[in-house]
Design an enzyme around this catalytic site. Structure first.
Site, PDB file in Angstrom:
ATOM      1  N   GLY A  95       4.518 -58.319  -1.214  1.00 12.44           N
ATOM      2  CA  GLY A  95       4.309 -59.727  -0.876  1.00 12.44           C
ATOM      3  C   GLY A  95       2.935 -59.972  -0.266  1.00 12.44           C
ATOM      4  O   GLY A  95       2.634 -61.063   0.196  1.00 12.44           O
ATOM      5  N   LYS A 102      -3.246 -60.792   1.228  1.00 11.42           N
ATOM      6  CA  LYS A 102      -2.960 -62.165   1.683  1.00 11.42           C
ATOM      7  C   LYS A 102      -1.605 -62.172   2.391  1.00 11.42           C
ATOM      8  O   LYS A 102      -0.743 -61.325   2.133  1.00 11.42           O
ATOM      9  CB  LYS A 102      -2.960 -63.161   0.525  1.00 11.42           C
ATOM     10  N   ASP A 116      -1.098 -65.701  -7.809  1.00 12.16           N
ATOM     11  CA  ASP A 116      -1.795 -65.467  -6.540  1.00 12.16           C
ATOM     12  C   ASP A 116      -3.261 -65.090  -6.738  1.00 12.16           C
ATOM     13  O   ASP A 116      -4.013 -65.009  -5.766  1.00 12.16           O
ATOM     14  CB  ASP A 116      -1.103 -64.339  -5.748  1.00 12.16           C
ATOM     15  N   PRO A 139       0.399 -52.369   0.483  1.00 10.04           N
ATOM     16  CA  PRO A 139       1.635 -51.882  -0.139  1.00 10.04           C
ATOM     17  C   PRO A 139       1.904 -52.563  -1.480  1.00 10.04           C
ATOM     18  O   PRO A 139       1.675 -53.759  -1.627  1.00 10.04           O
ATOM     19  CB  PRO A 139       2.718 -52.263   0.871  1.00 10.04           C
ATOM     20  N   GLY A 170      -1.319 -57.489  -3.320  1.00 12.38           N
ATOM     21  CA  GLY A 170      -2.198 -56.334  -3.575  1.00 12.38           C
ATOM     22  C   GLY A 170      -2.741 -56.303  -5.001  1.00 12.38           C
ATOM     23  O   GLY A 170      -3.960 -56.207  -5.202  1.00 12.38           O
ATOM     24  N   GLY A 171      -1.867 -56.389  -5.986  1.00 10.31           N
ATOM     25  CA  GLY A 171      -2.292 -56.345  -7.389  1.00 10.31           C
ATOM     26  C   GLY A 171      -3.171 -57.537  -7.734  1.00 10.31           C
ATOM     27  O   GLY A 171      -4.187 -57.406  -8.437  1.00 10.31           O
ATOM     28  N   SER A 172      -2.809 -58.713  -7.221  1.00  5.63           N
ATOM     29  CA  SER A 172      -3.587 -59.935  -7.475  1.00  5.63           C
ATOM     30  C   SER A 172      -4.983 -59.803  -6.858  1.00  5.63           C
ATOM     31  O   SER A 172      -5.985 -60.212  -7.448  1.00  5.63           O
ATOM     32  CB  SER A 172      -2.895 -61.149  -6.839  1.00  5.63           C
TER      33      SER A 172
HETATM   34  O1  C5P Z   1       2.392 -65.255 -11.539  1.00  3.65           O
HETATM   35  P1  C5P Z   1       3.021 -63.932 -11.228  1.00  3.65           P
HETATM   36  O2  C5P Z   1       2.824 -62.926 -12.331  1.00  3.65           O
HETATM   37  O3  C5P Z   1       2.667 -63.395  -9.909  1.00  3.65           O
HETATM   38  O4  C5P Z   1       4.597 -64.233 -11.175  1.00  3.65           O
HETATM   39  C1  C5P Z   1       5.584 -63.233 -11.196  1.00  3.65           C
HETATM   40  C2  C5P Z   1       6.896 -63.887 -11.544  1.00  3.65           C
HETATM   41  O5  C5P Z   1       7.294 -64.784 -10.508  1.00  3.65           O
HETATM   42  C3  C5P Z   1       6.833 -64.757 -12.796  1.00  3.65           C
HETATM   43  O6  C5P Z   1       7.152 -64.024 -13.934  1.00  3.65           O
HETATM   44  C4  C5P Z   1       7.865 -65.833 -12.514  1.00  3.65           C
HETATM   45  O7  C5P Z   1       9.143 -65.334 -12.845  1.00  3.65           O
HETATM   46  C5  C5P Z   1       7.836 -65.995 -11.019  1.00  3.65           C
HETATM   47  N1  C5P Z   1       7.009 -67.127 -10.546  1.00  3.65           N
HETATM   48  C6  C5P Z   1       7.520 -68.426 -10.631  1.00  3.65           C
HETATM   49  N2  C5P Z   1       6.760 -69.481 -10.168  1.00  3.65           N
HETATM   50  C7  C5P Z   1       5.543 -69.268  -9.604  1.00  3.65           C
HETATM   51  C8  C5P Z   1       5.026 -67.955  -9.503  1.00  3.65           C
HETATM   52  C9  C5P Z   1       5.778 -66.919  -9.980  1.00  3.65           C
HETATM   53  O8  C5P Z   1       8.632 -68.643 -11.113  1.00  3.65           O
HETATM   54  N3  C5P Z   1       4.844 -70.310  -9.143  1.00  3.65           N
END
Ligand code: C5P
Length: 306
Positions: A117, A25, A155, A113, A120-122
């Protein structure tokens, strides 16, 4: 809700595999709106899937031994056990539906990668949910798969179907937008950014400029590529440490000098992409960036998976 395992509609045996594509994405625009009581942040922006993909091969262990889920990849340093988001998706799918195997092997041929950003993992996790739902006839609809994905990462819901969408909430509130057909060049600078650190930096900043999200939604709806390119904007760029911000600007400038209509960082970086007026221009832009030593790939936007 846990239900009785439905019988598998396919004739999978232990030796058979399920294949699924996981698409990257990009964030056409991204704003951070507030800090929420649970420490997460409200976000708002337009997301787009592209045909820059990982390939997954999921081999269920139908013998139901207790080895759990394992992950193998061409990238050495991604987790091989059940801490990998793709394995967690398989576990979650089984515990939620009762369908599908309790253990197996997920082979991921990674092109997207890691920590770039590009989700990829999501996207790998969303691909596992989609594939198991289909092959084990669990019958979850798109919204249900997105709600499951929400438990894995912000994501993941978008990556369940991809396409073009307005993302709000923590990223899980999705409003589909009309398909935006265009060519991009995606670049990966040789450093990674920490998502939690960038959110923390944003908490301390007074944001000077914010993206025009309604304007972006309108430009997408009208198929106005120039309007989209003008509104590419990511608040995380301002939160970057100075050296990284400069490196991102160098690549953005190179993209523009190579024919991009606009360029911006995606997600919490360090990936950057440019939008090009057509395929030929994107191919030429990609050649020029490669000649400058930038790791980059040509990618076209993709429609949402039905
Ligand atoms: O949801 P995800 O695991 O991708 O988020 C990674 C980190 O990014 C979370 O641990 C959090 O610190 C931050 N995050 C956030 N607000 C969001 C998405 C992510 O603060 N809406």
């Amino acid at each position: 809700m846990k239900t009785e395992p439905p019988s598998c509609h396919c004739s999978l045996t232990a030796a058979m595999s399920i294949f699924e594509t996981a698409r990257a994405k990009i964030n056409l625009c991204l704003d951070v709106t507030e800090k929420l009581p649970d420490g997460y942040h409200g976000v708002r922006g337009v997301m787009q899937s592209i045909d820059f993909s990982d390939q997954l091969e999921i081999s269920p262990d139908l013998a139901a031994d207790k080895r759990g889920w394992r992950v193998e990849s061409n990238i050495r340093y991604i987790p091989s056990g059940e801490t990998n988001l793709a394995a967690r998706a398989a576990l979650l799918f089984h515990s939620h539906t009762g369908a599908g195997p309790r253990s197996g092997l997920i082979k991921i041929k990674k092109r997207i990668p890691v920590c770039g950003g590009f989700g990829g993992g999501s996207s790998d996790a969303a691909a596992v949910l989609r594939a198991l739902n289909r092959e084990f006839a669990a019958g979850l609809g798109r919204a249900e798969l997105e709600r499951l994905g929400e438990r894995l990462g912000s994501d993941v819901p978008f990556c369940v179907a991809g396409g073009t969408a307005l993302a709000e909430g923590k990223g899980e509130k999705l409003t589909p937008l009309p398909h935006l057909d265009c060519y991009t060049v995606v670049c990966r600078p040789d450093f990674s950014c920490s998502t939690p650190e960038l959110f923390a930096a944003i908490d301390k900043m007074k944001m000077r400029i914010r993206p025009d999200v309604p304007g972006m939604v309108k430009a997408v709806a009208e198929g106005d590529l120039q309007g989209v390119a003008r509104r590419l904007f990511n608040v995380f760029e301002e939160a970057l440490p100075k050296k990284q911000a400069e490196a991102i600007w160098v690549i953005k400038d190179l993209l523009i000098d190579s024919g991009a209509l606009g360029a911006v960082m995606t997600g919490s970086g360090s990936g950057v992409f440019g939008i090009f007026p057509n395929k030929n221009a994107a191919e030429e832009g990609c050649r020029r960036l490669k000649a400058e030593g930038v790791e980059c790939h040509l990618a076209r936007t993709t429609r949402a998976i039905e």
